[in-house]
Write a protein that holds these residues in place. Structure first.
Motif, PDB file in Angstrom:
ATOM      1  N   VAL A 181     -84.398  13.250  45.320  1.00  0.00           N
ATOM      2  CA  VAL A 181     -83.136  13.213  44.589  1.00  0.00           C
ATOM      3  C   VAL A 181     -82.191  12.203  45.228  1.00  0.00           C
ATOM      4  N   LEU A 182     -81.471  11.498  44.364  1.00  0.00           N
ATOM      5  CA  LEU A 182     -80.432  10.575  44.806  1.00  0.00           C
ATOM      6  C   LEU A 182     -79.110  11.328  44.810  1.00  0.00           C
ATOM      7  N   VAL A 183     -78.520  11.444  45.986  1.00  0.00           N
ATOM      8  CA  VAL A 183     -77.342  12.278  46.191  1.00  0.00           C
ATOM      9  C   VAL A 183     -76.141  11.396  46.511  1.00  0.00           C
ATOM     10  N   GLY A 184     -74.990  11.757  45.930  1.00  0.00           N
ATOM     11  CA  GLY A 184     -73.763  11.025  46.199  1.00  0.00           C
ATOM     12  C   GLY A 184     -72.586  11.972  46.334  1.00  0.00           C
ATOM     13  N   ALA A 185     -71.407  11.408  46.498  1.00  0.00           N
ATOM     14  CA  ALA A 185     -70.198  12.221  46.564  1.00  0.00           C
ATOM     15  C   ALA A 185     -69.935  12.864  45.205  1.00  0.00           C
ATOM     16  N   PRO A 186     -69.265  14.014  45.169  1.00  0.00           N
ATOM     17  CA  PRO A 186     -69.002  14.686  43.893  1.00  0.00           C
ATOM     18  C   PRO A 186     -68.217  13.795  42.929  1.00  0.00           C
ATOM     19  N   GLY A 187     -68.571  13.858  41.679  1.00  0.00           N
ATOM     20  CA  GLY A 187     -67.917  13.080  40.635  1.00  0.00           C
ATOM     21  C   GLY A 187     -68.383  13.572  39.281  1.00  0.00           C
ATOM     22  N   ARG A 188     -68.151  12.774  38.268  1.00  0.00           N
ATOM     23  CA  ARG A 188     -68.610  13.147  36.933  1.00  0.00           C
ATOM     24  C   ARG A 188     -70.135  13.154  36.903  1.00  0.00           C
ATOM     25  N   ALA A 189     -70.690  14.162  36.255  1.00  0.00           N
ATOM     26  CA  ALA A 189     -72.143  14.272  36.178  1.00  0.00           C
ATOM     27  C   ALA A 189     -72.730  13.076  35.444  1.00  0.00           C
ATOM     28  N   ALA A 190     -73.994  12.767  35.754  1.00  0.00           N
ATOM     29  CA  ALA A 190     -74.691  11.699  35.046  1.00  0.00           C
ATOM     30  C   ALA A 190     -74.681  11.985  33.547  1.00  0.00           C
ATOM     31  N   ALA A 191     -74.691  10.938  32.744  1.00  0.00           N
ATOM     32  CA  ALA A 191     -74.595  11.087  31.296  1.00  0.00           C
ATOM     33  C   ALA A 191     -75.767  11.887  30.747  1.00  0.00           C
ATOM     34  N   ARG A 192     -75.498  12.653  29.729  1.00  0.00           N
ATOM     35  CA  ARG A 192     -76.537  13.456  29.068  1.00  0.00           C
ATOM     36  C   ARG A 192     -77.532  12.545  28.361  1.00  0.00           C
ATOM     37  N   THR A 193     -78.818  12.842  28.518  1.00  0.00           N
ATOM     38  CA  THR A 193     -79.859  12.037  27.883  1.00  0.00           C
ATOM     39  C   THR A 193     -80.666  12.811  26.851  1.00  0.00           C
ATOM     40  N   GLY A 194     -80.574  14.141  26.868  1.00  0.00           N
ATOM     41  CA  GLY A 194     -81.419  14.971  26.014  1.00  0.00           C
ATOM     42  C   GLY A 194     -82.672  15.452  26.711  1.00  0.00           C
ATOM     43  N   ALA A 195     -82.934  14.912  27.894  1.00  0.00           N
ATOM     44  CA  ALA A 195     -84.050  15.378  28.738  1.00  0.00           C
ATOM     45  C   ALA A 195     -83.505  15.452  30.159  1.00  0.00           C
TER      46      ALA A 195
END
Length: 310
Positions: A181-195
């Motif tokens: 997993v690629l981990v970063g500082a808290p922020g907006r979640a990655a965009a929804r892709t449907g999967a």
């Protein structure tokens, strides 16, 4: 882009499977890739603002969860997952030039590697003594230094450490994979892709019959499939556990968001670890009655019922 944002850390040293996984990401070509001595060190670099992201192993298809990563994500300054990578895993036995199989009396590798080569060792090197290393590449480095006769690592690490792959394609379980997993500082979640996949950690309020079942029902009644659930000790005494889960779907999916809200109501603590694209691009199986449209229709019905229009 700041210098720290342009830097990604990973479980090192050079030549680990983690580095190989990181290099599959397109953005890795534009980042400074910095090996670290351990999973906590890689993640702490993100926490301290020294790196914009860290790639670390979290799960293996043979051995299960990587406890160092699970525990680090559950404690300390919060972090979030933004990407995942699945990497097929096959080991090579790396040795110093001129070494034969009969010469190999001591071997090393990451602790997660041992269960994946146990049967091969039993069949081919039954007398060899195993000692764990901080990483597979660190094991290769120690073979280079003469501390061990052989190391189980990726064949690609041989050149880095001046070794030879004596045997390749070693794996007890076919199609073995490790998830990173690629981990970063808290922020907006990655965009929804449907999967997508959503990860979280939650804690039981008190220990009573059916306590865990009550929490799992928050997912079940909303049709949210759990892909992984693991208990981890909290350090607060025997019997005190938190639970790390991966669920199908994205936090913006109504069924997933409402399940997390349900957990928030009844858990003393919950940590959202992120929603991000699934590496296998498998879409969720959405049960009848749990689509966003059906949740919205139910909410609309409630509004109309309150107004006497239901």
């Amino acid at each position: 882009m700041s210098s720290s944002a342009a830097r990604y850390t990973y479980l090192g040293p050079e030549g680990t499977f983690t580095e190989a996984a990181l290099r599959t990401l397109p953005e890795a070509a534009t980042r400074e890739l910095v090996p670290m001595v351990s999973v906590p060190a890689a993640l702490d670099a993100v926490r301290n603002g020294e790196a914009g992201g860290a790639l670390v192993p979290i799960e293996n298809s043979v051995e299960g969860g990587v406890t160092a990563t699970l525990d680090e994500l559950a404690t300390g300054t919060p972090l979030m997952i933004y990407r995942e990578v699945l990497l097929p895993i096959a080991f090579a036995l790396l040795v110093r030039p001129g070494t034969t199989l009969a010469d190999v009396k001591t071997v090393t590798g990451h602790p997660v590697a041992q269960p994946q080569v146990r049967n091969w060792l039993k069949a081919n090197l039954p007398e060899a003594v195993w000692e764990s290393a901080a990483s597979n590449a660190d094991g290769a480095r120690q073979v280079q230094e003469g501390r061990f006769d052989g190391a189980f690592a990726g064949a690609f690490a041989a050149r880095t450490y001046g070794l030879e792959p004596l045997v390749t394609e070693i794996h007890d379980a076919p199609n073995a994979q490790t998830r990173f997993v690629l981990v970063g500082a808290p922020g907006r979640a990655a965009a929804r892709t449907g999967a997508d996949k959503t990860s979280a950690v939650f804690w039981l309020g008190d220990d009573h019959p059916g306590a865990l079942l009550e929490l799992l029902q928050e997912f079940a009644v909303r049709g949210v499939n759990l892909l992984r659930i693991e208990s981890r000790p909290t350090g607060g005494g025997i019997g005190r556990y938190c639970f790390s889960v991966d669920a199908e779907g994205h936090i913006t999916d109504r069924r997933v968001g409402e399940a997390l809200m349900g957990l928030k109501r009844i858990c003393p603590q919950i940590r959202f670890l992120g929603s991000y694209p699934r590496a296998d691009e498998t879409p969720p199986q959405v049960r009848p009655g749990t689509t966003d449209e059906e949740f919205a229709a139910a909410a609309d019905w409630l509004t109309r019922a309150l107004d006497g229009r239901a």
